[in-house]
Design a protein around this motif. Structure first.
Motif, PDB file in Angstrom:
ATOM      1  N   ASN A  38       0.994  -6.120  -4.652  1.00  0.00           N
ATOM      2  CA  ASN A  38       1.663  -6.839  -6.327  1.00  0.00           C
ATOM      3  C   ASN A  38       2.351  -5.646  -6.653  1.00  0.00           C
ATOM      4  OD1 ASN A  38       2.095  -6.819  -8.823  1.00  0.00           O
ATOM      5  ND2 ASN A  38       0.552  -8.466  -8.870  1.00  0.00           N
ATOM      6  N   ALA A  39       3.959  -5.622  -7.008  1.00  0.00           N
ATOM      7  CA  ALA A  39       4.484  -5.019  -7.065  1.00  0.00           C
ATOM      8  C   ALA A  39       4.679  -3.791  -8.361  1.00  0.00           C
ATOM      9  CB  ALA A  39       6.330  -5.201  -7.151  1.00  0.00           C
ATOM     10  N   ALA A  40       3.810  -4.592  -9.356  1.00  0.00           N
ATOM     11  CA  ALA A  40       3.485  -4.350 -10.512  1.00  0.00           C
ATOM     12  C   ALA A  40       2.589  -3.408 -10.766  1.00  0.00           C
ATOM     13  CB  ALA A  40       3.155  -5.646 -11.816  1.00  0.00           C
ATOM     14  N   THR A  41       1.537  -3.892  -9.779  1.00  0.00           N
ATOM     15  CA  THR A  41       0.150  -3.254 -10.103  1.00  0.00           C
ATOM     16  C   THR A  41       0.855  -1.591  -8.672  1.00  0.00           C
ATOM     17  OG1 THR A  41      -1.500  -4.944 -10.718  1.00  0.00           O
ATOM     18  CG2 THR A  41      -2.417  -2.819  -8.842  1.00  0.00           C
ATOM     19  N   TYR A  42       1.456  -2.350  -7.832  1.00  0.00           N
ATOM     20  CA  TYR A  42       1.748  -0.449  -6.852  1.00  0.00           C
ATOM     21  C   TYR A  42       3.097  -0.287  -6.632  1.00  0.00           C
ATOM     22  CZ  TYR A  42      -3.460  -1.659  -5.869  1.00  0.00           C
ATOM     23  OH  TYR A  42      -4.583  -1.272  -5.666  1.00  0.00           O
ATOM     24  N   PRO A  43       3.418  -0.185  -7.633  1.00  0.00           N
ATOM     25  CA  PRO A  43       5.072   0.305  -7.585  1.00  0.00           C
ATOM     26  C   PRO A  43       5.088   1.188  -6.600  1.00  0.00           C
ATOM     27  CG  PRO A  43       4.683   0.501  -9.747  1.00  0.00           C
ATOM     28  CD  PRO A  43       3.159   0.491  -9.309  1.00  0.00           C
ATOM     29  N   ILE A  44       6.316   1.508  -5.531  1.00  0.00           N
ATOM     30  CA  ILE A  44       6.676   2.150  -4.532  1.00  0.00           C
ATOM     31  C   ILE A  44       7.337   3.168  -4.901  1.00  0.00           C
ATOM     32  CG2 ILE A  44       9.343   2.571  -2.482  1.00  0.00           C
ATOM     33  CD1 ILE A  44       7.145  -0.272  -1.800  1.00  0.00           C
ATOM     34  N   GLY A  45       6.044   4.300  -4.198  1.00  0.00           N
ATOM     35  CA  GLY A  45       6.040   5.347  -4.488  1.00  0.00           C
ATOM     36  C   GLY A  45       5.635   6.413  -5.248  1.00  0.00           C
ATOM     37  N   THR A  46       4.964   5.400  -6.348  1.00  0.00           N
ATOM     38  CA  THR A  46       3.523   5.959  -7.578  1.00  0.00           C
ATOM     39  C   THR A  46       2.218   5.970  -7.126  1.00  0.00           C
ATOM     40  OG1 THR A  46       5.353   4.695  -8.499  1.00  0.00           O
ATOM     41  CG2 THR A  46       3.134   4.966  -9.734  1.00  0.00           C
ATOM     42  N   ALA A  47       1.564   6.964  -7.843  1.00  0.00           N
ATOM     43  CA  ALA A  47       0.545   7.278  -7.040  1.00  0.00           C
ATOM     44  C   ALA A  47      -0.372   6.524  -8.281  1.00  0.00           C
ATOM     45  CB  ALA A  47       0.138   8.742  -7.711  1.00  0.00           C
ATOM     46  N   VAL A  48      -1.167   5.353  -7.680  1.00  0.00           N
ATOM     47  CA  VAL A  48      -1.944   5.175  -8.716  1.00  0.00           C
ATOM     48  C   VAL A  48      -3.292   4.895  -7.758  1.00  0.00           C
ATOM     49  CG1 VAL A  48      -2.441   2.718  -9.194  1.00  0.00           C
ATOM     50  CG2 VAL A  48      -0.593   2.639  -8.586  1.00  0.00           C
ATOM     51  N   ARG A  49      -4.380   5.550  -9.072  1.00  0.00           N
ATOM     52  CA  ARG A  49      -5.899   5.191  -9.215  1.00  0.00           C
ATOM     53  C   ARG A  49      -6.698   4.463  -9.018  1.00  0.00           C
ATOM     54  NH1 ARG A  49      -9.440   9.288 -12.398  1.00  0.00           N
ATOM     55  NH2 ARG A  49     -11.478   9.417 -11.229  1.00  0.00           N
ATOM     56  N   ILE A  50      -6.717   3.748  -8.025  1.00  0.00           N
ATOM     57  CA  ILE A  50      -8.394   2.524  -7.976  1.00  0.00           C
ATOM     58  C   ILE A  50      -9.746   3.130  -7.670  1.00  0.00           C
ATOM     59  CG2 ILE A  50      -6.266   0.515  -8.310  1.00  0.00           C
ATOM     60  CD1 ILE A  50      -7.236   0.243  -5.156  1.00  0.00           C
ATOM     61  N   SER A  51     -10.651   2.021  -8.302  1.00  0.00           N
ATOM     62  CA  SER A  51     -11.904   1.458  -7.546  1.00  0.00           C
ATOM     63  C   SER A  51     -11.536   1.073  -6.181  1.00  0.00           C
ATOM     64  CB  SER A  51     -12.924   2.074  -8.362  1.00  0.00           C
ATOM     65  OG  SER A  51     -14.004   1.264  -7.344  1.00  0.00           O
ATOM     66  N   THR A  52     -12.072   0.821  -4.870  1.00  0.00           N
ATOM     67  CA  THR A  52     -12.531  -0.544  -3.980  1.00  0.00           C
ATOM     68  C   THR A  52     -13.306  -0.914  -4.205  1.00  0.00           C
ATOM     69  OG1 THR A  52     -14.090   0.970  -2.546  1.00  0.00           O
ATOM     70  CG2 THR A  52     -11.492   0.939  -2.275  1.00  0.00           C
ATOM     71  N   GLY A  83     -17.981   1.876  -4.810  1.00  0.00           N
ATOM     72  CA  GLY A  83     -17.314   2.173  -3.926  1.00  0.00           C
ATOM     73  C   GLY A  83     -15.860   3.435  -4.117  1.00  0.00           C
ATOM     74  N   ALA A  84     -15.239   3.407  -3.799  1.00  0.00           N
ATOM     75  CA  ALA A  84     -15.165   4.173  -3.193  1.00  0.00           C
ATOM     76  C   ALA A  84     -13.399   4.789  -4.715  1.00  0.00           C
ATOM     77  CB  ALA A  84     -13.706   4.330  -2.324  1.00  0.00           C
ATOM     78  N   ASP A  85     -13.565   6.119  -5.157  1.00  0.00           N
ATOM     79  CA  ASP A  85     -11.993   6.458  -5.761  1.00  0.00           C
ATOM     80  C   ASP A  85     -11.120   6.929  -4.850  1.00  0.00           C
ATOM     81  OD1 ASP A  85     -10.380   8.299  -7.515  1.00  0.00           O
ATOM     82  OD2 ASP A  85     -12.170   8.553  -8.557  1.00  0.00           O
ATOM     83  N   LEU A  86     -10.302   6.113  -4.639  1.00  0.00           N
ATOM     84  CA  LEU A  86      -8.776   5.935  -4.334  1.00  0.00           C
ATOM     85  C   LEU A  86      -7.404   6.591  -4.747  1.00  0.00           C
ATOM     86  CD1 LEU A  86      -9.129   2.940  -1.103  1.00  0.00           C
ATOM     87  CD2 LEU A  86      -9.739   5.908  -1.554  1.00  0.00           C
ATOM     88  N   THR A  87      -6.816   6.781  -4.303  1.00  0.00           N
ATOM     89  CA  THR A  87      -5.652   7.382  -5.162  1.00  0.00           C
ATOM     90  C   THR A  87      -4.189   6.535  -3.833  1.00  0.00           C
ATOM     91  OG1 THR A  87      -5.624   9.052  -6.449  1.00  0.00           O
ATOM     92  CG2 THR A  87      -3.164   8.548  -5.595  1.00  0.00           C
ATOM     93  N   VAL A  88      -3.797   5.549  -4.541  1.00  0.00           N
ATOM     94  CA  VAL A  88      -3.105   4.713  -3.222  1.00  0.00           C
ATOM     95  C   VAL A  88      -1.565   4.703  -3.742  1.00  0.00           C
ATOM     96  CG1 VAL A  88      -2.260   2.337  -2.751  1.00  0.00           C
ATOM     97  CG2 VAL A  88      -4.743   3.487  -3.302  1.00  0.00           C
ATOM     98  N   ILE A  89      -0.588   5.289  -2.390  1.00  0.00           N
ATOM     99  CA  ILE A  89       0.787   5.652  -2.702  1.00  0.00           C
ATOM    100  C   ILE A  89       1.789   4.386  -1.822  1.00  0.00           C
ATOM    101  CG2 ILE A  89       2.624   7.043  -2.762  1.00  0.00           C
ATOM    102  CD1 ILE A  89       1.097   9.455  -3.034  1.00  0.00           C
ATOM    103  N   ARG A  90       1.869   3.543  -1.972  1.00  0.00           N
ATOM    104  CA  ARG A  90       2.710   2.276  -1.580  1.00  0.00           C
ATOM    105  C   ARG A  90       4.249   2.856  -1.094  1.00  0.00           C
ATOM    106  NH1 ARG A  90       4.933  -2.993  -1.547  1.00  0.00           N
ATOM    107  NH2 ARG A  90       5.580  -3.081  -4.167  1.00  0.00           N
ATOM    108  N   VAL A  91       4.426   2.984   0.196  1.00  0.00           N
ATOM    109  CA  VAL A  91       6.133   3.190   0.793  1.00  0.00           C
ATOM    110  C   VAL A  91       6.591   1.772   0.808  1.00  0.00           C
ATOM    111  CG1 VAL A  91       5.490   5.624   1.282  1.00  0.00           C
ATOM    112  CG2 VAL A  91       5.619   3.905   3.275  1.00  0.00           C
ATOM    113  N   THR A  92       7.858   2.038   1.206  1.00  0.00           N
ATOM    114  CA  THR A  92       8.145   0.994   1.510  1.00  0.00           C
ATOM    115  C   THR A  92       8.405   0.676   3.501  1.00  0.00           C
ATOM    116  OG1 THR A  92      10.114   0.583  -0.205  1.00  0.00           O
ATOM    117  CG2 THR A  92      11.220  -0.360   2.057  1.00  0.00           C
ATOM    118  N   GLU A  93       8.582  -0.999   3.747  1.00  0.00           N
ATOM    119  CA  GLU A  93       8.640  -1.212   4.856  1.00  0.00           C
ATOM    120  C   GLU A  93       9.694  -1.586   4.909  1.00  0.00           C
ATOM    121  OE1 GLU A  93       6.879  -1.184   8.694  1.00  0.00           O
ATOM    122  OE2 GLU A  93       5.784  -1.354   7.204  1.00  0.00           O
TER     123      GLU A  93
END
Length: 410
Positions: A38-52, A83-93
């Motif tokens: 979901n690009a709104a939740t995980y914009p490319i190149g943006t650090a997003v903090r979530i719980s698994t 749950g794990a405390d994750l910081t997620v960074i999505r990059v472009t394929e």
């Protein structure tokens, strides 16, 4: 303030030791692609903090390699609502793997890494990024290899690095690229089901999850080794690595000697097998030169203490230097280390304020130096058994025979 002529005043002296809560070293950073996220939740190149444990955020990751990494970490955790405390960074394929790898390396830029804490409110101390085993050719190094140790150093973090899972020689060759106390190479991949399909995926996130699981068993503190523990959620391994606890010539032992960690399958009824079944992680060592800080859990523990000393010291900075303030600062550090010794997080410590390190000229500049020594707890790696004959048992046997014969004669 103006003191009252008739009344009372209240002040807070600076001569008392101060506590430090410490940081959570189980927060993790993962960087990979997921084209259908979901690009709104995980914009490319943006650090997003979530719980698994957040089902919606996990579903929004889609089905790409980034999603596999987050699910793999979560699969290792136990207990209710774990749950794990994750910081997620999505990059472009990108159109080529080389371009995708370049994008991952760019996400590890020290300036971007330094901004993660302010962007998310969390400092990740565990790192996994994808595509670390990829090479364009034998002569072209992966750009992630140079970027990752620097990023880990910036965060006081450690990184699990997937090296070539196809064979011992290839894995060791890639391991030789690294010389860092913050890098733990893993030389085998995971086989897992995605729907009805059995696929090969990176083992690194699963080791990150294991580290978080072990931390959670010990009040969130990172002082404990995590070797000889099960990896959960696997259907198999990319290849079975021959291993014996008794035979140092096996392939698995040779990989460990070269500081490449492994996962091996248990075997029922086999002497020297690490377990009767399941899949077990074996590894303790990073890729630094020398033995003093070779075990990676000791590095994590020292980082944890460093952060606590930072928390303590910043409460004293900016105040007037005095004997009371200096004593309170040093005692704060001593009491903190004492508590960790009581909990057996460290074997011992020493804190000194030395005259030769604190000259009048240095103190005039506002500089104070404290000398610290800590001894981390090592992992139990090798058990040596010396088996000898026990002659006193024969003396005891003779005594029993004589006693019985004497009784019979009487």
């Amino acid at each position: 303030m103006t003191a009252p002529v008739f009344g009372m005043t209240f002040t807070r002296p600076d001569s008392e030791p101060v506590p430090a809560l410490g940081a959570d070293f189980s927060k993790a950073l993962i960087i990979e692609t997921s084209a259908d996220a979901n690009a709104a939740t995980y914009p490319i190149g943006t650090a997003v903090r979530i719980s698994t444990s957040d089902a919606t955020k996990m579903a929004d990751l889609g089905t790409g390699l980034l999603a596999d990494a987050a699910k793999a970490i979560h699969a290792q955790l136990g207990g209710l609502n774990a749950g794990a405390d994750l910081t997620v960074i999505r990059v472009t394929e990108e159109a080529t793997v080389a371009a995708t790898v370049a994008g991952i390396a760019a996400a590890l830029d020290p300036l971007l890494i330094a901004q993660i804490a302010s962007q998310t409110g969390a400092t990740p101390r565990l790192i996994w990024v994808g595509r670390t085993s990829w090479m364009l050719d034998a002569e072209t190094p992966n750009p992630i290899w140079a970027a990752l140790p620097i990023a880990a150093e910036k965060l006081l973090a450690v990184a699990v690095v997937d090296v070539d899972p196809t064979g011992q020689a290839a894995a060791i060759t890639q391991r030789e690229v690294f010389s860092s106390e913050r890098i733990l190479p893993i030389g085998v991949a995971a086989r897992v089901y995605e729907g009805e399909n059995l696929v090969t995926r990176a083992m690194g996130p699963r080791i990150i999850g294991l580290m978080i699981r072990v931390d959670n068993l010990h009040e969130g503190k990172p002082f404990n080794p995590f070797a000889n523990r099960s990896i959960l959620g696997l259907s198999g391994l990319s290849r079975l690595i021959p291993f014996s606890l008794l035979d140092g010539s096996t392939e698995g032992q040779q990989m460990l000697e070269s500081e490449v960690s492994i996962v091996v399958q248990g075997e029922t009824g086999v002497d020297g097998a690490v377990a009767d079944g399941g899949f077990v992680f074996i590894g303790t060592d990073n890729t630094t030169t020398g033995e003093l800080w070779k075990q990676i859990h000791q590095v994590r523990g020292a980082d944890y203490l460093t952060v606590k000393m930072m928390e303590i010291t910043r409460q004293f900075l900016g105040k007037r230097i005095s004997a009371d303030l200096t004593e309170a600062w040093i005692n704060s550090i001593k009491f903190m280390l004492r508590d960790h010794k009581v909990d057996e997080d460290i074997l011992g410590f020493e804190v000194n304020f030395r005259a030769d390190k604190n000259s009048p000229e240095s103190i005039r500049l506002g500089h104070l130096t404290v000398n610290l020594g800590i001894e981390p707890v090592p992992a139990f790696k090798v058990a040596n058994h010396e088996v000898a004959r026990y002659r006193p048992a024969l003396d005891d046997l003779v005594g029993k025979i004589i006693a019985r014969l004497t009784t019979t004669v009487e």
